[in-house]
Design an enzyme around this catalytic site. Structure first.
Site, PDB file in Angstrom:
ATOM      1  N   GLY A  47       0.873  -1.356  -0.042  1.00 25.60           N
ATOM      2  CA  GLY A  47      -0.133  -0.016   0.081  1.00 25.60           C
ATOM      3  C   GLY A  47       0.836   1.269  -0.076  1.00 25.60           C
ATOM      4  O   GLY A  47       1.938   1.117   0.499  1.00 25.60           O
ATOM      5  N   GLN A  52       2.971   9.958   1.500  1.00 28.45           N
ATOM      6  CA  GLN A  52       4.390   9.379   1.409  1.00 28.45           C
ATOM      7  C   GLN A  52       5.305   9.814   0.329  1.00 28.45           C
ATOM      8  O   GLN A  52       6.433   9.769   0.290  1.00 28.45           O
ATOM      9  CB  GLN A  52       4.336   7.963   1.258  1.00 28.45           C
ATOM     10  CG  GLN A  52       3.818   7.274   2.759  1.00 28.45           C
ATOM     11  CD  GLN A  52       3.634   5.963   2.619  1.00 28.45           C
ATOM     12  OE1 GLN A  52       2.604   5.271   2.094  1.00 28.45           O
ATOM     13  NE2 GLN A  52       4.722   5.387   3.225  1.00 28.45           N
ATOM     14  N   CYS A 100       6.745  -0.475   6.777  1.00 29.24           N
ATOM     15  CA  CYS A 100       6.100   0.692   6.015  1.00 29.24           C
ATOM     16  C   CYS A 100       7.496   1.191   5.200  1.00 29.24           C
ATOM     17  O   CYS A 100       8.542   1.297   5.389  1.00 29.24           O
ATOM     18  CB  CYS A 100       5.730   1.926   7.342  1.00 29.24           C
ATOM     19  SG  CYS A 100       5.323   3.442   6.373  1.00 29.24           S
ATOM     20  N   LEU A 101       7.059   1.503   3.948  1.00 28.57           N
ATOM     21  CA  LEU A 101       8.104   1.886   2.958  1.00 28.57           C
ATOM     22  C   LEU A 101       8.755   3.315   3.588  1.00 28.57           C
ATOM     23  O   LEU A 101       9.738   3.702   2.975  1.00 28.57           O
ATOM     24  CB  LEU A 101       7.234   2.383   1.524  1.00 28.57           C
ATOM     25  CG  LEU A 101       6.682   0.993   0.971  1.00 28.57           C
ATOM     26  CD1 LEU A 101       5.859   1.598  -0.152  1.00 28.57           C
ATOM     27  CD2 LEU A 101       7.712   0.151   0.703  1.00 28.57           C
ATOM     28  N   HIS A 142      -3.523   0.925   8.323  1.00 25.41           N
ATOM     29  CA  HIS A 142      -1.919   1.538   8.327  1.00 25.41           C
ATOM     30  C   HIS A 142      -2.080   2.782   7.077  1.00 25.41           C
ATOM     31  O   HIS A 142      -1.411   3.860   7.284  1.00 25.41           O
ATOM     32  CB  HIS A 142      -1.029   0.348   7.705  1.00 25.41           C
ATOM     33  CG  HIS A 142       0.369   0.978   7.477  1.00 25.41           C
ATOM     34  ND1 HIS A 142       1.316   0.380   8.422  1.00 25.41           N
ATOM     35  CD2 HIS A 142       0.746   1.689   6.525  1.00 25.41           C
ATOM     36  CE1 HIS A 142       2.567   1.078   7.871  1.00 25.41           C
ATOM     37  NE2 HIS A 142       2.226   1.722   6.723  1.00 25.41           N
ATOM     38  N   GLU A 143      -2.575   2.581   6.124  1.00 22.46           N
ATOM     39  CA  GLU A 143      -2.492   3.525   4.918  1.00 22.46           C
ATOM     40  C   GLU A 143      -3.496   4.748   5.239  1.00 22.46           C
ATOM     41  O   GLU A 143      -3.067   5.964   4.952  1.00 22.46           O
ATOM     42  CB  GLU A 143      -2.768   2.751   3.681  1.00 22.46           C
ATOM     43  CG  GLU A 143      -1.936   1.864   3.117  1.00 22.46           C
ATOM     44  CD  GLU A 143      -0.746   2.139   3.023  1.00 22.46           C
ATOM     45  OE1 GLU A 143      -0.015   3.426   2.663  1.00 22.46           O
ATOM     46  OE2 GLU A 143       0.060   1.166   3.251  1.00 22.46           O
ATOM     47  N   HIS A 146      -1.779   7.070   7.317  1.00 18.89           N
ATOM     48  CA  HIS A 146      -0.686   8.145   6.864  1.00 18.89           C
ATOM     49  C   HIS A 146      -1.630   9.361   6.623  1.00 18.89           C
ATOM     50  O   HIS A 146      -1.023  10.604   6.511  1.00 18.89           O
ATOM     51  CB  HIS A 146      -0.340   7.563   5.667  1.00 18.89           C
ATOM     52  CG  HIS A 146       0.851   6.588   5.768  1.00 18.89           C
ATOM     53  ND1 HIS A 146       2.207   7.026   6.165  1.00 18.89           N
ATOM     54  CD2 HIS A 146       0.970   5.317   5.415  1.00 18.89           C
ATOM     55  CE1 HIS A 146       3.210   6.120   6.492  1.00 18.89           C
ATOM     56  NE2 HIS A 146       2.365   4.965   5.904  1.00 18.89           N
TER      57      HIS A 146
HETATM   58 NI    NI Z   1       3.297   3.062   5.629  1.00 18.04          NI
END
Ligand code: NI
Length: 172
Positions: A47, A52, A100-101, A142-143, A146
């Site tokens: 995701g 981000q 997480c990226l 999670h997304e 953000h």
């Molecule tokens: Ni993330």
């Protein structure tokens, strides 16, 4: 179409609350979503949220199948979520490892609602509703965090269960 730079934890932009999308089906929105898919696929994400890549809009993409970063997790359908809204179903919480990226090479043990109902709009402005559990529910929570400036380390209860993947899952 481009792979964009992913902001990392410590960047203040990741702590901002993103703004709702008000113009659907625009060239800009299509281009943003394409860049998000290009970026997520380049790094095997499950995701990605617009903040981000430095865009303060409530846009998320999800999608995971045979993902090397998340083996043995059930697939998540590839979907664009514009202005998503989550309602927990019941009170049950479940904990699992999460990455997480924007927090590269690390994992944490994070509580999430076991089941959620969520609604979202497509790029074209069509509304959809889903009730989901498991990895799908975790990825959406999670997304969407953000979009409110929340990164998963803020939700970890036991900081002993937060660290580098290489150390946490080191083979003896
Ligand atoms: Ni993330």
């Amino acid at each position: 179409m481009a792979v964009r730079k992913i902001l990392r934890i410590g960047d203040e932009f990741l702590l901002k609350v993103a703004a709702p999308v008000t113009h659907f089906a625009s060239t800009e929105l299509h281009a943003l979503v394409q860049d998000m898919f290009d970026t997520m696929q380049a790094v095997d994400g499950a995701g990605l949220a617009a903040p981000q890549i430095g865009v303060g809009l409530r846009v998320v993409i999800i999608g995971s199948r045979n993902n090397p970063r998340y083996p043995q997790r059930e697939p998540v359908p590839t979907t664009v979520l514009v202005n998503p809204q989550i309602t927990p179903v019941g009170r049950e919480m479940v904990e699992d490892w999460e990455g997480c990226l924007s927090v590269p090479k690390m994992r944490g043990w994070v509580p999430r609602h076991a089941q959620i109902h969520y609604r979202f709009w497509s790029v074209a402005g069509e509304m959809t509703e889903r009730t989901v559990d498991g990895f799908h529910a975790r990825v959406v929570q999670h997304e969407c965090d953000h979009l409110d400036g929340i990164l998963y380390p803020q939700r970890i209860r036991d900081m002993k269960r937060f660290g580098f993947e290489e150390e946490l899952f080191r083979q003896p």
